[in-house]
Design an enzyme around this catalytic site. Structure first.
Site, PDB file in Angstrom:
ATOM      1  N   ASP A   1     -13.542  -5.317  -2.877  1.00 37.22           N
ATOM      2  CA  ASP A   1     -13.516  -5.177  -1.419  1.00 37.22           C
ATOM      3  C   ASP A   1     -14.877  -5.601  -0.882  1.00 37.22           C
ATOM      4  OD1 ASP A   1     -10.900  -4.221  -1.254  1.00 37.22           O
ATOM      5  OD2 ASP A   1     -11.533  -2.159  -1.608  1.00 37.22           O
TER       6      ASP A   1
ATOM      7  N   ASP B   1       0.856  -1.179   0.000  1.00 43.97           N
ATOM      8  CA  ASP B   1       0.000   0.000   0.000  1.00 43.97           C
ATOM      9  C   ASP B   1       0.894   1.232   0.000  1.00 43.97           C
ATOM     10  OD1 ASP B   1      -2.194  -1.642   0.120  1.00 43.97           O
ATOM     11  OD2 ASP B   1      -2.549  -1.357   2.258  1.00 43.97           O
TER      12      ASP B   1
END
Length: 258
Positions: A130, A11
């Protein structure tokens, strides 16, 4: 059977690698180039870089660090975050990425999946999903999950979206089970099994890895093609060479570490 893939996820925020728990409380984990080279040297099969602020901040991913990474590593890598058009994807791919992953932009404009597949080929197009289990027991999709304050519920069942994304041209699905993200209690095998039953393209598990056994469970019980993880690799809790040795001992085919 093709070799199962081990995929560190990095990330990215402001050119640094960060990691949070359930997408909150991000901690700096190190320099993006140093971590990328480390994982390449340890035997990672590919890398995923996710610019976590791009979509919530309505901006494109910064190609400068993509070019930097492309010069440093010789394994495939995928870039996600803020890729909302064919032109943005072209810049990312021309900067050196092998694949692009789209998530929130595809939910806002599903035809983007087809546009990218037509332009670059399905092998370049990953759809990230997600997913959260809601009170009624159904898994549903979230968007803008890179920023918890901007995350939005979408009235779309996860499994329905996985089917639709494939129909539109997704060449790979990354299913991130948000309830498990960062807590190291194992992948959501039940959800992955249901996704696998509907997924005709490679399926990558994401969210929850905390022990080598968790990788084996995802491969054996859900038949995923790859397993993505972040915190266990960044922290050193699991080293990729040891993980691959363990998986071979469990009769799971993985690529050699060179």
């Amino acid at each position: 059977m093709l070799s199962r893939r081990i995929i560190p996820c990095l990330d990215v925020r402001d050119g640094r690698v960060v990691k949070g728990v359930r997408f909150r409380d991000h901690v700096d984990m190190g320099d993006i180039a140093e971590l990328a080279q480390r994982y390449r040297d340890q035997g990672a099969d590919e890398l995923v870089f996710y610019d976590i602020g791009a979509s919530p901040e309505a901006r494109s991913v910064d190609v400068a660090w993509i070019e930097r990474i492309a010069r440093l590593i010789d394994i495939p890598f995928c870039v996600a975050g803020g890729i909302d058009s064919v032109e943005t994807a072209r810049r990312v791919l021309f900067a050196g990425a092998d694949k692009v992953s789209i998530n929130s932009p595809a939910l806002g404009r599903p035809e983007l999946i087809t546009e990218l597949a037509d332009e670059f080929g399905v092998q370049c197009v990953v759809v990230g999903v997600d997913s959260v289990r809601e009170a009624d027991g159904q898994w549903r999709v979230r968007r803008f999950s890179g920023d918890p304050d901007k995350t939005q519920a979408v009235p779309l069942r996860t499994l329905d979206w996985i089917v639709d994304a494939q129909r539109r041209g997704a060449g790979e699905i990354v299913l991130n089970c948000m309830d498990s993200d960062g807590v190291r209690r194992g992948y959501d095998v039940v959800q992955l099994q249901q996704a696998r039953a509907l997924c005709q393209v490679p399926l990558i598990a994401s969210g929850g890895a905390g022990a080598m056994e968790h990788f084996a469970e995802a491969f054996d019980q859900a038949d995923v093609d790859g397993a993505l993880a972040a915190s266990v690799f960044h922290s050193g809790a699991i080293a990729i060479p040891e993980l691959k040795r363990y998986l071979r001992g469990q009769q799971i085919e993985v690529r050699d570490v060179y």
